[in-house]
Design a protein around this motif. Sequence first.
Motif, PDB file in Angstrom:
ATOM      1  N   ILE B  17       0.849  -1.208   0.000  1.00 22.74           N
ATOM      2  CA  ILE B  17       0.000   0.000   0.000  1.00 22.74           C
ATOM      3  C   ILE B  17       0.878   1.250   0.000  1.00 22.74           C
ATOM      4  O   ILE B  17       0.714   2.137  -0.835  1.00 22.74           O
ATOM      5  CB  ILE B  17      -0.949  -0.015   1.226  1.00 22.74           C
ATOM      6  N   THR B  20       2.739   1.620  -3.323  1.00 19.87           N
ATOM      7  CA  THR B  20       1.913   2.118  -4.422  1.00 19.87           C
ATOM      8  C   THR B  20       1.603   3.599  -4.240  1.00 19.87           C
ATOM      9  O   THR B  20       1.509   4.349  -5.214  1.00 19.87           O
ATOM     10  CB  THR B  20       0.603   1.309  -4.509  1.00 19.87           C
ATOM     11  N   THR B 363      -6.612 -12.272   4.998  1.00 18.02           N
ATOM     12  CA  THR B 363      -6.566 -12.897   3.660  1.00 18.02           C
ATOM     13  C   THR B 363      -6.808 -11.840   2.585  1.00 18.02           C
ATOM     14  O   THR B 363      -6.110 -11.797   1.560  1.00 18.02           O
ATOM     15  CB  THR B 363      -7.629 -14.013   3.549  1.00 18.02           C
ATOM     16  N   MET B 364      -7.787 -10.982   2.830  1.00 19.38           N
ATOM     17  CA  MET B 364      -8.100  -9.939   1.849  1.00 19.38           C
ATOM     18  C   MET B 364      -6.891  -9.014   1.649  1.00 19.38           C
ATOM     19  O   MET B 364      -6.520  -8.705   0.507  1.00 19.38           O
ATOM     20  CB  MET B 364      -9.311  -9.129   2.329  1.00 19.38           C
ATOM     21  N   LEU B 365      -6.253  -8.608   2.763  1.00 17.83           N
ATOM     22  CA  LEU B 365      -5.117  -7.693   2.651  1.00 17.83           C
ATOM     23  C   LEU B 365      -3.930  -8.349   1.938  1.00 17.83           C
ATOM     24  O   LEU B 365      -3.199  -7.688   1.207  1.00 17.83           O
ATOM     25  CB  LEU B 365      -4.695  -7.194   4.038  1.00 17.83           C
ATOM     26  N   VAL B 367      -4.091 -10.687  -0.438  1.00 14.64           N
ATOM     27  CA  VAL B 367      -4.394 -10.784  -1.866  1.00 14.64           C
ATOM     28  C   VAL B 367      -4.339  -9.392  -2.515  1.00 14.64           C
ATOM     29  O   VAL B 367      -3.720  -9.206  -3.572  1.00 14.64           O
ATOM     30  CB  VAL B 367      -5.783 -11.443  -2.046  1.00 14.64           C
ATOM     31  N   VAL B 368      -4.928  -8.415  -1.830  1.00 22.72           N
ATOM     32  CA  VAL B 368      -4.925  -7.039  -2.360  1.00 22.72           C
ATOM     33  C   VAL B 368      -3.487  -6.519  -2.418  1.00 22.72           C
ATOM     34  O   VAL B 368      -3.063  -5.911  -3.402  1.00 22.72           O
ATOM     35  CB  VAL B 368      -5.819  -6.132  -1.474  1.00 22.72           C
ATOM     36  N   TYR B 371      -1.531  -7.961  -5.314  1.00 20.56           N
ATOM     37  CA  TYR B 371      -1.995  -7.442  -6.606  1.00 20.56           C
ATOM     38  C   TYR B 371      -1.500  -6.013  -6.845  1.00 20.56           C
ATOM     39  O   TYR B 371      -1.104  -5.655  -7.950  1.00 20.56           O
ATOM     40  CB  TYR B 371      -3.519  -7.493  -6.670  1.00 20.56           C
ATOM     41  N   THR B 372      -1.516  -5.199  -5.779  1.00 24.76           N
ATOM     42  CA  THR B 372      -1.212  -3.772  -5.975  1.00 24.76           C
ATOM     43  C   THR B 372       0.264  -3.513  -6.302  1.00 24.76           C
ATOM     44  O   THR B 372       0.581  -2.444  -6.807  1.00 24.76           O
ATOM     45  CB  THR B 372      -1.611  -2.932  -4.740  1.00 24.76           C
ATOM     46  N   GLU B 377      -2.138 -10.417 -11.679  1.00 28.87           N
ATOM     47  CA  GLU B 377      -2.731 -11.584 -11.016  1.00 28.87           C
ATOM     48  C   GLU B 377      -1.662 -12.646 -10.763  1.00 28.87           C
ATOM     49  O   GLU B 377      -1.834 -13.512  -9.904  1.00 28.87           O
ATOM     50  CB  GLU B 377      -3.847 -12.203 -11.877  1.00 28.87           C
ATOM     51  N   ILE B 380      -0.525 -12.875  -7.277  1.00 29.46           N
ATOM     52  CA  ILE B 380      -1.462 -13.543  -6.351  1.00 29.46           C
ATOM     53  C   ILE B 380      -1.164 -15.048  -6.350  1.00 29.46           C
ATOM     54  O   ILE B 380      -1.137 -15.682  -5.291  1.00 29.46           O
ATOM     55  CB  ILE B 380      -2.930 -13.272  -6.762  1.00 29.46           C
ATOM     56  N   LEU B 381      -0.908 -15.584  -7.534  1.00 33.07           N
ATOM     57  CA  LEU B 381      -0.576 -17.014  -7.618  1.00 33.07           C
ATOM     58  C   LEU B 381       0.769 -17.299  -6.943  1.00 33.07           C
ATOM     59  O   LEU B 381       0.938 -18.331  -6.298  1.00 33.07           O
ATOM     60  CB  LEU B 381      -0.551 -17.472  -9.076  1.00 33.07           C
ATOM     61  N   LEU B 384       0.487 -17.581  -3.248  1.00 32.65           N
ATOM     62  CA  LEU B 384      -0.124 -18.870  -2.917  1.00 32.65           C
ATOM     63  C   LEU B 384       0.927 -19.985  -2.958  1.00 32.65           C
ATOM     64  O   LEU B 384       0.999 -20.821  -2.045  1.00 32.65           O
ATOM     65  CB  LEU B 384      -1.248 -19.156  -3.913  1.00 32.65           C
ATOM     66  N   LEU B 388       2.211 -22.109   0.300  1.00 37.76           N
ATOM     67  CA  LEU B 388       2.190 -23.578   0.434  1.00 37.76           C
ATOM     68  C   LEU B 388       3.581 -24.110   0.766  1.00 37.76           C
ATOM     69  O   LEU B 388       3.727 -24.954   1.655  1.00 37.76           O
ATOM     70  CB  LEU B 388       1.669 -24.217  -0.866  1.00 37.76           C
TER      71      LEU B 388
END
Lengths: 151, 464
Positions: B17, B20, B363-365, B367-368, B371-372, B377, B380-381, B384, B388
């Motif tokens: 954040i 950006t 989780t939302m933060l 992913v966001v 992305y930012t 995208e 994001i992968l 993940l 793992l």
Amino acid sequence: MKSWGEGGADRLSAFIILGFGLAYGYAGKFIQVGFYNGDIGPHHWIFMVASVLVLLGFGLILRPTQHQFEIEIWEDWRKRLPLVTVIIIYSVLLPYTGFLGAMIVMMIVVAKLFGANWKQATLCSVTLSLLCLLLFDHLLGISLGRGLWLK
Amino acid sequence: MLPGIGPVNAIAVLFPIVYTLEVPPATVMILFAGIYYGSQYGNSISSILLNVPGTSAAAVTTIDGYAMAKKGLGGKALAMSAIASFIGGTLSIFFLTFFAPKLAELAINFGPAEYTVLMVFAFIALSSFSQGSLLKATISAFLGLAIAAIGIDSTTGVSRLTFGMMELYDGIDFIVVVIGFFAVSEILIMLGQKESNQSQMQPLTSLWITFKEITESLATSLRSCFSGFLIGVLPGAGGTIASFIAYATEKKILRPNQFGSGDLRGVAAPESANNSASVGSFIPLLILGVPGSETTAVMLGGLISFGIKPGPLLLETSPDVFWGLAASMFIGNLFLIILNLPLVGLFAKILQTPRWILMSLITMLCVVGAYTINGSEFDILLILIFGLVGYFLRRADFPLAPIILGVVLGDLIETNFRRAMIYSSGDVIIFFESNICLTLWVLAVVSLFAPTLINSIQKKVHSQ
């Protein structure tokens, strides 16, 4: 839970590290090197890192620590797999539905996985997604992905 | 404050954040430092009221803090924690402003060989102080170096291990690695855990603490501050070791005492020490460019992302970052005590927030945040995948801090190593020639054996 024998888990990790080291070193062979490499070129570093990983992998095979870890059987992954799947779905949906649609879907699943009921999960996902959109996209001017129809 | 969500995760989700938003580097460092030392105090709330330390640095506080809370003296323990944190934090800032410029004068003589050995020392120190096997910590460090080598080679411009994927040409952003390895793996671990019984939380009682109680604990706070700062300066040591050593020392010095069954000085010692250590850890970070903990490793990555090169020249090239940070720490510590005492009841209530709200938000933060960074995208992968891998590494007892250090320092260590080899025409003796190199090698060897000594102290504390 299935428990692995003493050192067995470490040996398994060691084989994975060893395999990774070998693959990493092999991939380093395909680096396009120019006519001047200096004393140590861009591929040498890759070989060095790969060699050390292979050696350390061997070290762990020969001298596993006393650690035993439990391999989780299917029941424990019943929650983790949906989380992994929903994050993948989010990244696929994002360019089409935009942030709001994809995030609401993802958050409902995440909240459910952490024990919320349907009503709580829906309320939580819609509220947090809207707040996030308001804060990032509208107030801070950071694009979170607008989707096909908003482009 | 929230168990499992330490300062690394907080910084990891906030970094994209501020990146950006193009916030000035000095402001970013002030924000991150505030999170870092603020979390040292915040952790004491869950330690004292819930008997659950937010991070390992607060583990010792649970011994006497929770014992006091069970006796109905939780408020008093929290007040002492705030006061000791203030003393430890504030005094150590004086040490920081005094010692940092002196160290910078010494470090100005560093060449590529010295820098390479310094970073090797940082790896050895952080790996040997990591909990568990040294072999596994070393593997982690090399996994980090392996990740850092992906992308365009900064010396020759050749692309390495990109497999033709455009997204990998710029390398893997360190913050993607941090979000994946720390935050996402934490979410995966938490999914398998049952929600802690928050009804076990001890009620918050009066925060009133007498002047006599403060003066009785003052010597403990001062001693712990000093030892905590010295330990914090050592790369790899940090708050956990500082708090254990301070507690063990005070237990030995102060006789008779009630350590273990609810002694205020048993709260003051670890709290003063871990706050002081967190300030001390900024010296190797800012002056040598060597992080001493996973949180400072993330901060180092942040500084580099903003184009600031930490090192002996930082005081000349970016004085605003160093002195702004030092000044903000004074103000931050003052605010911590002003805000924490009246608001502790509110913070304690946050501990009772249902886990599904907190974890959904995190989780939302994540992913966001991923992305930012590049608006892709693909990142994001990547979080993940790293999540793992991080999950399995944690389950197999591989420490994650050396991976982050490897990712953050990978490019620097490679560049300096190659430069030194070019200067010496491929002769490795260059890494053993100067006095600075030899001193660093000696320090590296000492740091290899130091954890054995510290472990015996920790065992002593637990057994007593």
